[in-house]
Design a protein around this motif. Structure first.
Motif, PDB file in Angstrom:
ATOM      1  N   LEU A   5       4.829  -2.048  -8.001  1.00  0.00           N
ATOM      2  CA  LEU A   5       4.294  -0.822  -7.921  1.00  0.00           C
ATOM      3  C   LEU A   5       4.403  -0.108  -9.083  1.00  0.00           C
ATOM      4  O   LEU A   5       3.555   0.610  -9.755  1.00  0.00           O
ATOM      5  N   THR A  22      -2.612   4.008  -1.281  1.00  0.00           N
ATOM      6  CA  THR A  22      -2.407   2.704  -2.145  1.00  0.00           C
ATOM      7  C   THR A  22      -2.922   3.076  -3.315  1.00  0.00           C
ATOM      8  O   THR A  22      -3.608   4.253  -3.722  1.00  0.00           O
ATOM      9  N   VAL A  82      11.884  -5.313  -0.799  1.00  0.00           N
ATOM     10  CA  VAL A  82      11.548  -3.964  -1.071  1.00  0.00           C
ATOM     11  C   VAL A  82      11.792  -3.607  -2.551  1.00  0.00           C
ATOM     12  O   VAL A  82      11.069  -2.930  -3.088  1.00  0.00           O
ATOM     13  N   LYS A 110       2.632   1.717   5.857  1.00  0.00           N
ATOM     14  CA  LYS A 110       3.769   1.807   4.509  1.00  0.00           C
ATOM     15  C   LYS A 110       4.148   0.547   4.195  1.00  0.00           C
ATOM     16  O   LYS A 110       4.175  -0.478   4.891  1.00  0.00           O
ATOM     17  N   ARG A 111       4.377   0.356   2.933  1.00  0.00           N
ATOM     18  CA  ARG A 111       5.415  -0.759   2.404  1.00  0.00           C
ATOM     19  C   ARG A 111       4.826  -2.132   2.650  1.00  0.00           C
ATOM     20  O   ARG A 111       5.331  -3.086   2.928  1.00  0.00           O
ATOM     21  N   LEU A 146       8.909  -5.362  -4.194  1.00  0.00           N
ATOM     22  CA  LEU A 146       7.781  -4.267  -3.920  1.00  0.00           C
ATOM     23  C   LEU A 146       7.748  -3.284  -5.034  1.00  0.00           C
ATOM     24  O   LEU A 146       6.872  -2.809  -5.758  1.00  0.00           O
ATOM     25  N   ASN A 147       8.983  -2.423  -5.209  1.00  0.00           N
ATOM     26  CA  ASN A 147       8.872  -1.163  -5.808  1.00  0.00           C
ATOM     27  C   ASN A 147       8.660  -1.607  -7.398  1.00  0.00           C
ATOM     28  O   ASN A 147       8.084  -0.905  -8.115  1.00  0.00           O
ATOM     29  N   CYS A 201       3.948   6.837  -7.334  1.00  0.00           N
ATOM     30  CA  CYS A 201       4.329   6.041  -6.497  1.00  0.00           C
ATOM     31  C   CYS A 201       5.455   6.711  -5.355  1.00  0.00           C
ATOM     32  O   CYS A 201       6.396   7.376  -5.503  1.00  0.00           O
ATOM     33  N   TYR A 202       4.818   6.446  -4.178  1.00  0.00           N
ATOM     34  CA  TYR A 202       5.400   7.278  -2.977  1.00  0.00           C
ATOM     35  C   TYR A 202       6.207   6.295  -1.924  1.00  0.00           C
ATOM     36  O   TYR A 202       5.737   5.854  -0.776  1.00  0.00           O
ATOM     37  N   HIS A 203       7.170   5.765  -2.354  1.00  0.00           N
ATOM     38  CA  HIS A 203       8.012   4.721  -1.849  1.00  0.00           C
ATOM     39  C   HIS A 203       8.895   5.487  -0.766  1.00  0.00           C
ATOM     40  O   HIS A 203       9.199   6.676  -0.652  1.00  0.00           O
ATOM     41  N   LEU A 204       9.139   4.523   0.333  1.00  0.00           N
ATOM     42  CA  LEU A 204       9.997   4.874   1.291  1.00  0.00           C
ATOM     43  C   LEU A 204      11.494   3.912   1.146  1.00  0.00           C
ATOM     44  O   LEU A 204      11.273   2.762   0.755  1.00  0.00           O
ATOM     45  N   THR A 205      12.369   4.448   1.009  1.00  0.00           N
ATOM     46  CA  THR A 205      13.446   3.532   1.006  1.00  0.00           C
ATOM     47  C   THR A 205      13.820   2.963   2.161  1.00  0.00           C
ATOM     48  O   THR A 205      13.275   3.038   3.014  1.00  0.00           O
TER      49      THR A 205
END
Length: 158
Positions: free
Chosen positions: A26, A113, A19, A76-77, A22-23, A35-39
């Motif tokens: 992005l 996205t 992850v 997501k993700r 990925l972050n 950037c609308y990440h989920l932790t």
């Protein structure tokens, strides 16, 4: 190449590393505010299911389904490490997400996205997603591209 895809907890060190990769990918393509990440902690919350793709035990890709209501889920993700891209791993993860959403009785899947992710667009479009305006509470942004897909329950009611 033997790749397995299974539901797993995101609260594993190897998944945290995936992850984080990925972050970083992005953030290299979009400004932080877009950037609308989920932790990984958010990914572990009830209502979120996470799939991890592994080759020989190594985490190489991920994707998640976040349920927003009894009708709407969000993809997501989605990520495949660069050295495994182009091998259909993202497509297989996405098919697991769609299959689960349909089993759960969701009527629609949506996603946001980036505007610089043509490979992702191709995966979503081949899976039957169509572009649309902003979804959920995402702002209308030049950095975002939105997609939606009607699922069995919604399409059979039409």
């Amino acid at each position: 190449m033997t790749v397995s895809i299974a539901v797993e907890s995101p609260l594993q060190d190897e998944v945290r590393e995936l992850v984080a990769e990925l972050n970083a990918a992005l953030l290299a393509l979009s400004p932080p505010e877009a950037c609308y990440h989920l932790t990984v902690e958010q990914m572990a919350e009830p209502g979120v299911t996470v799939w991890i793709a592994r080759e020989n035990g190594r985490a190489i890709g991920c994707g998640a389904l976040k349920r927003h209501s009894a009708d709407v889920g969000e993809v997501k993700r989605m990520f495949t490490r660069p050295e495994w891209q182009g091998r259909g791993i993202g497509r297989h993860i996405l098919s697991k997400i769609i299959e689960t959403a349909e089993k759960d009785g969701l009527a629609e899947l949506v996603l946001e996205t980036g505007d610089r992710h043509p490979a992702a667009w191709a995966v979503y479009e081949k899976a039957g997603f169509t572009r649309c305006g902003p979804v959920l509470d995402y702002p209308d942004s030049p950095y975002s591209v939105f997609y939606q897909k009607q699922l069995g329950r919604a399409s059979s009611a039409a």
